[in-house]
Motif scaffolding. Structure first.
Motif, mmCIF file in Angstrom:
data_model
loop_
_atom_site.group_PDB
_atom_site.id
_atom_site.type_symbol
_atom_site.label_atom_id
_atom_site.label_comp_id
_atom_site.label_asym_id
_atom_site.label_seq_id
_atom_site.Cartn_x
_atom_site.Cartn_y
_atom_site.Cartn_z
ATOM 1 N N LEU A 1 44.918 26.360 48.572
ATOM 2 C CA LEU A 1 44.939 25.304 49.581
ATOM 3 C C LEU A 1 44.312 24.035 48.994
ATOM 4 O O LEU A 1 43.166 24.046 48.550
ATOM 5 C CB LEU A 1 44.175 25.755 50.831
ATOM 6 N N GLN A 2 45.075 22.951 48.988
ATOM 7 C CA GLN A 2 44.642 21.724 48.309
ATOM 8 C C GLN A 2 43.832 20.786 49.199
ATOM 9 O O GLN A 2 43.153 19.901 48.694
ATOM 10 C CB GLN A 2 45.877 20.982 47.783
ATOM 11 N N GLY B 1 53.266 28.285 57.637
ATOM 12 C CA GLY B 1 52.965 27.034 58.335
ATOM 13 C C GLY B 1 53.598 26.962 59.697
ATOM 14 O O GLY B 1 52.988 26.494 60.667
ATOM 15 N N ASP C 1 45.118 18.708 51.479
ATOM 16 C CA ASP C 1 45.913 17.618 52.067
ATOM 17 C C ASP C 1 47.292 18.104 52.514
ATOM 18 O O ASP C 1 48.222 17.319 52.674
ATOM 19 C CB ASP C 1 46.063 16.464 51.070
ATOM 20 N N GLU C 2 47.433 19.443 52.693
ATOM 21 C CA GLU C 2 48.725 19.971 53.141
ATOM 22 C C GLU C 2 48.944 19.695 54.624
ATOM 23 O O GLU C 2 47.997 19.458 55.378
ATOM 24 C CB GLU C 2 48.815 21.494 52.933
ATOM 25 N N TYR C 3 50.178 19.765 55.013
ATOM 26 C CA TYR C 3 50.511 19.841 56.426
ATOM 27 C C TYR C 3 51.426 21.042 56.618
ATOM 28 O O TYR C 3 51.946 21.617 55.653
ATOM 29 C CB TYR C 3 51.144 18.543 56.934
ATOM 30 N N LYS C 4 51.643 21.421 57.856
ATOM 31 C CA LYS C 4 52.240 22.721 58.156
ATOM 32 C C LYS C 4 53.605 22.928 57.511
ATOM 33 O O LYS C 4 53.942 24.034 57.075
ATOM 34 C CB LYS C 4 52.323 22.927 59.677
ATOM 35 N N ASN C 5 54.417 21.880 57.417
ATOM 36 C CA ASN C 5 55.755 22.048 56.857
ATOM 37 C C ASN C 5 55.711 22.440 55.382
ATOM 38 O O ASN C 5 56.656 23.051 54.867
ATOM 39 C CB ASN C 5 56.559 20.764 57.026
ATOM 40 N N GLN C 6 54.644 22.094 54.701
ATOM 41 C CA GLN C 6 54.528 22.442 53.293
ATOM 42 C C GLN C 6 54.187 23.910 53.084
ATOM 43 O O GLN C 6 54.256 24.403 51.954
ATOM 44 C CB GLN C 6 53.455 21.560 52.631
ATOM 45 N N ARG C 7 53.814 24.577 54.134
ATOM 46 C CA ARG C 7 53.488 26.000 54.021
ATOM 47 C C ARG C 7 54.609 26.887 54.539
ATOM 48 O O ARG C 7 54.430 28.084 54.753
ATOM 49 C CB ARG C 7 52.177 26.291 54.753
ATOM 50 N N PRO D 1 49.055 30.914 47.195
ATOM 51 C CA PRO D 1 48.916 29.496 46.827
ATOM 52 C C PRO D 1 47.535 28.957 47.210
ATOM 53 O O PRO D 1 46.990 29.314 48.254
ATOM 54 C CB PRO D 1 50.029 28.816 47.624
ATOM 55 N N GLN E 1 55.581 30.796 52.124
ATOM 56 C CA GLN E 1 54.576 30.005 51.402
ATOM 57 C C GLN E 1 54.876 29.853 49.911
ATOM 58 O O GLN E 1 54.072 29.288 49.172
ATOM 59 C CB GLN E 1 53.207 30.652 51.585
#
Length: 506
Positions: free
Chosen positions: A243-244, A281, A246-252, A241, A457
């Motif tokens: 990396l955009q 994440g 603006d992710e945070y750990k739960n999204q990974r 995936p 992920q």
């Protein structure tokens, strides 16, 4: 180490013997049934590769049997004689049984004053390069004594060895060896690359593999379905995936590793750390309470908690997006309880080690209702999953992987030299990376964590298994390039995993 195919036409496709024969016949038809043309192309191509790999030798010794593989050898010998390179052909085949094309090839060699000799116990080859053209892709069963003797002579000569199409004695379909086989430094394979070259004994016997299409038109290959395919780590990395920003750990994703019975805490820690290293994440560990402090000390980024029963594990199973069950799990009542609760969660799972052994017993998991599993057996665990011997697994690794997939409806990673991956698309994928230094404790734990971290992920089970296997083996190759084979520890791979995931091109 890695095998490389030099011709883009193959596109990593591999074939079984029956399909190679069909491609061969189709190619001959395109050549107006003049099959000697293909034989000449094979012999000349092999000669050129020999010179490029080993330089101009003082002597070329060509061992010929009775099949068309021998015809390729006679052409090579004729070519060497044309170039004024000393050459001898050691003949084991009965010329009365030669095909028309092989007889023609021998005549070419004779016209170029090649020296012919029969295999004799007094034969002693002390210099040059040996060319193996004893047995081709049709070989199976027990070796004749004379062929066994010739193979021993080749292997003990201490000279470079080039095998034509396949090392004699190796099964082209399965990668297994019945009795004895030539150990080559270089194998030149023609028409279609054979699946048996890339797994099992094939990885130890072929040396470097070079493919030649013999100038067969590329559209012809599209008419034939491959039986297997080599994986390509560069292409698989494209599935990661993006990396955009603006992710945070739960999204990974959150990968939980379940295991580590008394005395086996290191396994879960290694699996958890490899999950983190491929980008999960969050990673957590459910283990025996005695291992919690050591897990956190080794890898403080991991969340670790102790559980003494399946009931204690149950509430924690609401948090992860994928489970890795098996590293250091053991086969105690505690182990079985944790596996039961993991299965009941219906989360995607990677099952390894003793989770596979418990699964094979059929007591704890009697019915597979909603499988979302990746199974990662080595040969012994595969044997238990199918209720057969380890020898039977090694006899045909392709069939074994397919049978495990069918029985458990799971993505299967059959570990070992030339690791196989079988999933829903049924096409067996083969890992062309890896090396003997990987035969050490903890490698399987690392792999299960890698696959789990990739699933977390968002990669599909199949994609995670394929990429995970390739990353694992490529990292080991990078380590060996830097430090050598001996004394490798599993966790030595972790820095190289990080490098691989961040390289723009490989």
């Amino acid at each position: 180490m890695s095998h490389f195919l030099s011709d883009s036409q193959i596109q990593n496709n591999l074939y079984d013997v029956d399909t190679v024969r069909k491609i061969d016949q189709a190619a001959i038809t395109e050549l107006n049934n003049e099959s000697i043309k293909l034989m000449k192309r094979a012999g000349v191509a092999a000669f050129e590769e020999l010179i490029q790999a080993f330089g101009q030798p003082r002597l070329i010794s060509v061992f010929c049997g009775a099949g068309n593989n021998a015809g390729d050898g006679y052409i090579l010998a004729a070519r060497a004689a044309e170039k004024l390179i000393p050459v001898q052909v050691i003949e084991l085949g009965d010329s009365k049984k030669f095909s028309t094309e092989t007889s023609q090839a021998r005549q070419f060699a004779e016209q170029n004053n090649v020296n012919f000799t029969n295999l004799d116990k007094s034969l002693d080859i002390k210099q040059g390069v040996i060319v193996d053209c004893l047995l081709g892709i049709g070989y199976q069963g027990a070796l004749r004594p004379s062929y066994d003797q010739a193979i021993d002579l080749i292997n003990h000569a201490g000279l470079p060895v080039l095998s034509m199409d396949i090392p004699s004695g190796l099964n082209a379909n399965t990668g297994s060896v019945e009795d004895n086989a030539v150990k080559a430094d270089l194998t030149i394979t023609f028409i279609g690359a054979k699946q048996g070259l890339f797994t099992g004994k094939g990885t130890a016997l072929c040396g470097e593999i070079i493919y030649h299409s013999l100038d067969i038109s590329e559209p012809l290959f599209s008419k034939f379905k491959p039986s297997a395919q080599l994986m390509d780590v560069s292409r698989l990395l494209e599935l990661m995936p993006q990396l955009q920003g603006d992710e945070y750990k739960n999204q990974r994703g959150h990968c939980m590793v379940v295991g580590g019975d008394h005395g086996y805490g290191g396994a879960v820690t290694m699996a958890a750390e490899s999950s983190l290293r491929v980008g999960s994440g969050l990673t957590s560990v459910a283990t025996q309470p005695e291992h919690v402090s050591s897990a956190i000390a080794r890898c403080p980024e991991v969340m670790a908690f102790g559980v003494i029963s399946g009931q204690q594990l149950e509430p924690w199973l609401k948090k992860p997006s994928v489970l890795v069950v098996g590293p250091g799990l053991g086969r105690s009542a505690w182990s079985e309880q944790l596996l039961q609760k993991a299965v009941a969660s219906e989360l995607p799972m990677v099952l390894d080690a003793d989770a596979l052994n418990i699964l094979a017993q059929g007591r704890v998991i009697k019915k597979i209702t909603k499988p979302q599993w990746v199974l990662t057996p080595h040969v012994g665990e595969a044997a238990r999953l199918l209720g057969v011997s380890a020898q039977e697994i090694q006899k045909d690794r392709f069939s074994a992987a397919q049978k495990i997939h069918a029985k458990y409806n799971a993505v299967v990673v059959l570990k070992g030299p030339g690791t196989l991956v079988v999933g829903p698309d049924q096409l067996t994928k083969i890992c062309p990376y890896g090396n003997p230094g990987m035969a050490t404790a903890g490698m399987g734990d690392l792999l299960s964590g890698i696959i789990g971290g990739l699933i977390a992920q968002g990669l599909s089970l199949q994609a995670a298994a394929e990429l995970g296997v390739c990353l694992h083996s490529c990292a080991a190759d990078m380590l060996v390039d830097d430090a050598g084979y001996r004394g490798i520890a599993a966790t030595d791979l972790l820095p190289y995993l990080h490098q691989l995931l961040n390289q723009e091109s490989l």
